[in-house]
Scaffold this motif. Structure first.
Motif, PDB file in Angstrom:
ATOM      1  N   THR A   1       0.828  -1.199   0.000  1.00  0.00           N
ATOM      2  CA  THR A   1       0.000   0.000   0.000  1.00  0.00           C
ATOM      3  C   THR A   1       0.866   1.254   0.000  1.00  0.00           C
ATOM      4  O   THR A   1       1.994   1.259   0.493  1.00  0.00           O
ATOM      5  CB  THR A   1      -0.926  -0.004   1.225  1.00  0.00           C
ATOM      6  OG1 THR A   1      -1.687  -1.213   1.208  1.00  0.00           O
ATOM      7  CG2 THR A   1      -1.884   1.169   1.209  1.00  0.00           C
ATOM      8  N   SER A   2       0.325   2.340  -0.557  1.00  0.00           N
ATOM      9  CA  SER A   2       1.022   3.626  -0.627  1.00  0.00           C
ATOM     10  C   SER A   2       1.015   4.325   0.732  1.00  0.00           C
ATOM     11  O   SER A   2       0.875   3.682   1.768  1.00  0.00           O
ATOM     12  CB  SER A   2       0.362   4.502  -1.693  1.00  0.00           C
ATOM     13  OG  SER A   2       0.317   3.828  -2.930  1.00  0.00           O
ATOM     14  N   TRP A   3       1.137   5.640   0.724  1.00  0.00           N
ATOM     15  CA  TRP A   3       1.053   6.435   1.946  1.00  0.00           C
ATOM     16  C   TRP A   3      -0.249   6.120   2.669  1.00  0.00           C
ATOM     17  O   TRP A   3      -1.242   5.695   2.057  1.00  0.00           O
ATOM     18  CB  TRP A   3       1.129   7.921   1.556  1.00  0.00           C
ATOM     19  CG  TRP A   3       1.363   8.872   2.697  1.00  0.00           C
ATOM     20  CD1 TRP A   3       1.906   8.607   3.908  1.00  0.00           C
ATOM     21  CD2 TRP A   3       1.071  10.283   2.698  1.00  0.00           C
ATOM     22  NE1 TRP A   3       1.981   9.754   4.679  1.00  0.00           N
ATOM     23  CE2 TRP A   3       1.465  10.792   3.956  1.00  0.00           C
ATOM     24  CE3 TRP A   3       0.534  11.164   1.758  1.00  0.00           C
ATOM     25  CZ2 TRP A   3       1.328  12.132   4.298  1.00  0.00           C
ATOM     26  CZ3 TRP A   3       0.389  12.495   2.084  1.00  0.00           C
ATOM     27  CH2 TRP A   3       0.790  12.984   3.350  1.00  0.00           C
ATOM     28  N   ALA A   4      -0.291   6.345   3.964  1.00  0.00           N
ATOM     29  CA  ALA A   4      -1.451   6.005   4.776  1.00  0.00           C
ATOM     30  C   ALA A   4      -2.675   6.850   4.456  1.00  0.00           C
ATOM     31  O   ALA A   4      -3.721   6.676   5.081  1.00  0.00           O
ATOM     32  CB  ALA A   4      -1.112   6.125   6.267  1.00  0.00           C
ATOM     33  N   ILE A   5      -2.600   7.711   3.463  1.00  0.00           N
ATOM     34  CA  ILE A   5      -3.778   8.461   3.025  1.00  0.00           C
ATOM     35  C   ILE A   5      -4.694   7.589   2.164  1.00  0.00           C
ATOM     36  O   ILE A   5      -5.811   7.991   1.829  1.00  0.00           O
ATOM     37  CB  ILE A   5      -3.358   9.745   2.268  1.00  0.00           C
ATOM     38  CG1 ILE A   5      -4.490  10.786   2.302  1.00  0.00           C
ATOM     39  CG2 ILE A   5      -2.911   9.428   0.837  1.00  0.00           C
ATOM     40  CD1 ILE A   5      -4.069  12.156   1.804  1.00  0.00           C
ATOM     41  N   VAL A   6      -4.235   6.376   1.817  1.00  0.00           N
ATOM     42  CA  VAL A   6      -5.074   5.405   1.117  1.00  0.00           C
ATOM     43  C   VAL A   6      -4.924   4.050   1.796  1.00  0.00           C
ATOM     44  O   VAL A   6      -4.101   3.880   2.692  1.00  0.00           O
ATOM     45  CB  VAL A   6      -4.696   5.275  -0.380  1.00  0.00           C
ATOM     46  CG1 VAL A   6      -4.938   6.577  -1.117  1.00  0.00           C
ATOM     47  CG2 VAL A   6      -3.249   4.820  -0.557  1.00  0.00           C
TER      48      VAL A   6
ATOM     49  N   THR B   1     -10.757   7.465   5.943  1.00  0.00           N
ATOM     50  CA  THR B   1     -10.789   6.340   6.874  1.00  0.00           C
ATOM     51  C   THR B   1      -9.616   6.360   7.840  1.00  0.00           C
ATOM     52  O   THR B   1      -9.500   5.480   8.696  1.00  0.00           O
ATOM     53  CB  THR B   1     -10.820   4.989   6.122  1.00  0.00           C
ATOM     54  OG1 THR B   1      -9.683   4.897   5.268  1.00  0.00           O
ATOM     55  CG2 THR B   1     -12.083   4.868   5.298  1.00  0.00           C
ATOM     56  N   THR B   2      -8.735   7.358   7.685  1.00  0.00           N
ATOM     57  CA  THR B   2      -7.754   7.619   8.731  1.00  0.00           C
ATOM     58  C   THR B   2      -7.983   9.054   9.213  1.00  0.00           C
ATOM     59  O   THR B   2      -9.032   9.638   8.965  1.00  0.00           O
ATOM     60  CB  THR B   2      -6.317   7.373   8.233  1.00  0.00           C
ATOM     61  OG1 THR B   2      -5.429   7.419   9.362  1.00  0.00           O
ATOM     62  CG2 THR B   2      -5.880   8.375   7.200  1.00  0.00           C
ATOM     63  N   ASP B   3      -7.025   9.650   9.911  1.00  0.00           N
ATOM     64  CA  ASP B   3      -7.246  10.972  10.486  1.00  0.00           C
ATOM     65  C   ASP B   3      -5.953  11.779  10.464  1.00  0.00           C
ATOM     66  O   ASP B   3      -4.875  11.253  10.180  1.00  0.00           O
ATOM     67  CB  ASP B   3      -7.756  10.854  11.928  1.00  0.00           C
ATOM     68  CG  ASP B   3      -6.807  10.052  12.803  1.00  0.00           C
ATOM     69  OD1 ASP B   3      -5.814  10.637  13.294  1.00  0.00           O
ATOM     70  OD2 ASP B   3      -7.027   8.840  12.991  1.00  0.00           O
ATOM     71  N   ALA B   4      -6.081  13.064  10.765  1.00  0.00           N
ATOM     72  CA  ALA B   4      -4.941  13.982  10.671  1.00  0.00           C
ATOM     73  C   ALA B   4      -3.794  13.568  11.576  1.00  0.00           C
ATOM     74  O   ALA B   4      -2.625  13.618  11.182  1.00  0.00           O
ATOM     75  CB  ALA B   4      -5.396  15.401  11.009  1.00  0.00           C
ATOM     76  N   GLU B   5      -4.095  13.170  12.804  1.00  0.00           N
ATOM     77  CA  GLU B   5      -3.033  12.847  13.751  1.00  0.00           C
ATOM     78  C   GLU B   5      -2.257  11.609  13.314  1.00  0.00           C
ATOM     79  O   GLU B   5      -1.026  11.557  13.437  1.00  0.00           O
ATOM     80  CB  GLU B   5      -3.614  12.656  15.154  1.00  0.00           C
ATOM     81  CG  GLU B   5      -4.317  13.879  15.719  1.00  0.00           C
ATOM     82  CD  GLU B   5      -3.402  15.095  15.827  1.00  0.00           C
ATOM     83  OE1 GLU B   5      -2.168  14.917  15.947  1.00  0.00           O
ATOM     84  OE2 GLU B   5      -3.923  16.225  15.787  1.00  0.00           O
ATOM     85  N   THR B   6      -2.961  10.604  12.802  1.00  0.00           N
ATOM     86  CA  THR B   6      -2.276   9.405  12.317  1.00  0.00           C
ATOM     87  C   THR B   6      -1.398   9.734  11.130  1.00  0.00           C
ATOM     88  O   THR B   6      -0.223   9.337  11.069  1.00  0.00           O
ATOM     89  CB  THR B   6      -3.296   8.324  11.929  1.00  0.00           C
ATOM     90  OG1 THR B   6      -4.062   7.960  13.080  1.00  0.00           O
ATOM     91  CG2 THR B   6      -2.605   7.083  11.384  1.00  0.00           C
ATOM     92  N   LEU B   7      -1.936  10.478  10.171  1.00  0.00           N
ATOM     93  CA  LEU B   7      -1.152  10.810   8.987  1.00  0.00           C
ATOM     94  C   LEU B   7       0.072  11.639   9.365  1.00  0.00           C
ATOM     95  O   LEU B   7       1.158  11.468   8.798  1.00  0.00           O
ATOM     96  CB  LEU B   7      -2.016  11.563   7.976  1.00  0.00           C
ATOM     97  CG  LEU B   7      -1.501  11.567   6.534  1.00  0.00           C
ATOM     98  CD1 LEU B   7      -1.451  10.155   5.966  1.00  0.00           C
ATOM     99  CD2 LEU B   7      -2.367  12.451   5.648  1.00  0.00           C
ATOM    100  N   ALA B   8      -0.082  12.519  10.342  1.00  0.00           N
ATOM    101  CA  ALA B   8       1.049  13.339  10.779  1.00  0.00           C
ATOM    102  C   ALA B   8       2.175  12.475  11.348  1.00  0.00           C
ATOM    103  O   ALA B   8       3.356  12.782  11.165  1.00  0.00           O
ATOM    104  CB  ALA B   8       0.593  14.349  11.826  1.00  0.00           C
ATOM    105  N   LEU B   9       1.836  11.385  12.015  1.00  0.00           N
ATOM    106  CA  LEU B   9       2.858  10.505  12.573  1.00  0.00           C
ATOM    107  C   LEU B   9       3.689   9.822  11.486  1.00  0.00           C
ATOM    108  O   LEU B   9       4.824   9.421  11.727  1.00  0.00           O
ATOM    109  CB  LEU B   9       2.207   9.445  13.469  1.00  0.00           C
ATOM    110  CG  LEU B   9       1.623   9.953  14.787  1.00  0.00           C
ATOM    111  CD1 LEU B   9       0.787   8.870  15.450  1.00  0.00           C
ATOM    112  CD2 LEU B   9       2.736  10.411  15.732  1.00  0.00           C
TER     113      LEU B   9
END
Length: 323
Positions: free
Chosen positions: A35-40, A192-200
């Motif tokens: 999978t790509s970046w956690a934005i997908v 399906t994810t969130d800002a704080e997770t993506l920031a990590l």
């Protein structure tokens, strides 16, 4: 309803972090799609799985931070080596000693790293729009009065309007006209994810702990298996020049998508599938590939802003762009 349901579904767990995977088909060789970046999430491969699983065993590996994977709360858990080790753990779980490993964007980076770090496990690599190296614009943590364009790649903006950032990012990923469905899928997956997770994920993805250009080259030169690089020459997320470098460093095959953006598997699935299938057949048969190019229908491809986002006029796919 899915075009192809998985034949097996499972999870691997490493250091308390659970990652899902799905298996389709039972042919040879095995193809592992990262999978790509956690934005997908892993559904990004929904247009590849039905075609490839007719002939091969196809395994999709979820990426930490989205989909059927945990969302650990420390940046170290999102290091490149963690994603690569998850892929190896899935291969072990399904009994795959070796596989053709593929990925888009950061998934392409991880596929190349897996081949470099675990050379006995990779029969070939498919690197599509691979983000190796990739640097986020400066100012990720800078507080601004307002945020425009690439300035929206900022944790404070994400906390204010995460959906707005996801929509902007997907507009940059799908610069081709008539990409509404792909844009809508991408936004749905991003939410399906969130800002704080993506920031990590950002320190490893494109921040202080991401590979430098020299480190990227060194990694690629360690790859000994055949490599297929697919890259759109209008990619607004990862510059086309990166794909050219990756093919040169790995002595791989470069497939250029003229007029194409960041995500050929989603925007041009039929041609992407044919190119991947051709590569896998040649890897299995031990034959060399010859460079090819495909050209999309003439489009109003958008220019990149700061090497990451489209220029002014960004909105839904097909929006007008000021020149």
């Amino acid at each position: 309803m899915r075009a192809r349901e998985p034949d097996a579904v499972g999870y691997v767990e490493r250091d308390g972090v659970s990652v899902g995977y799905e298996v389709f088909g039972d042919g040879e060789p095995t193809i592992v799609l990262l999978t790509s970046w956690a934005i997908v999430h892993a559904r990004q491969w929904k247009a590849q799985v039905p075609y490839l699983a007719r002939r091969c065993r196809v395994v999709t590996v979820e990426g930490r931070g989205n989909g059927r994977a945990d969302r650990p709360r420390t940046p170290d858990a999102y290091a490149d080596r963690q994603y690569v080790a998850d892929g190896i753990a899935v291969m072990d779980a399904i009994g795959a000693r070796q596989a053709v490993v593929g990925g888009l964007s950061l998934g392409g980076r991880h596929a190349l790293q897996l081949a470099a770090w675990y050379p006995d496990r990779a029969a070939g690599v498919i690197a599509i729009g691979a983000a190796l190296p990739w640097a986020l614009p400066e100012g990720f943590e800078k507080v601004r009065d307002r945020y425009e364009g690439a300035e929206k790649l900022n944790i404070h903006y994400w906390r204010q309007d995460y959906r707005g950032f996801v929509e902007l990012f997907m507009s940059a990923a799908f610069i081709e006209p008539h990409s509404t469905k792909q844009w809508e899928d991408g936004v749905e997956w991003g939410l399906t994810t969130d800002a704080e997770t993506l920031a990590l994920t950002t320190p490893a993805a494109g921040g202080a702990h991401s590979p430098t250009a020299d480190e990227a080259e060194a990694t690629c030169r360690r790859v000994r298996c055949p490599v297929l690089v697919i890259h759109g020459d209008q990619d607004a997320i990862v510059p086309y020049a990166t794909g050219v470098d990756l093919a040169r460093w790995t002595r791989g095959e470069l497939v250029t998508v003229r007029g194409g953006g960041h995500a050929p598997p989603m925007r041009d699935p039929i041609r992407t599938n044919l190119v991947i299938g051709r590569f896998v057949e040649r890897v299995a048969g031990g034959r060399a590939n010859a460079p090819i190019t495909w050209t999309r229908a003439r489009s109003r491809a958008r220019r990149a802003l700061c090497g990451l986002f489209p220029d002014e006029g960004v909105g839904r796919p097909g929006a007008s762009v000021r020149r």
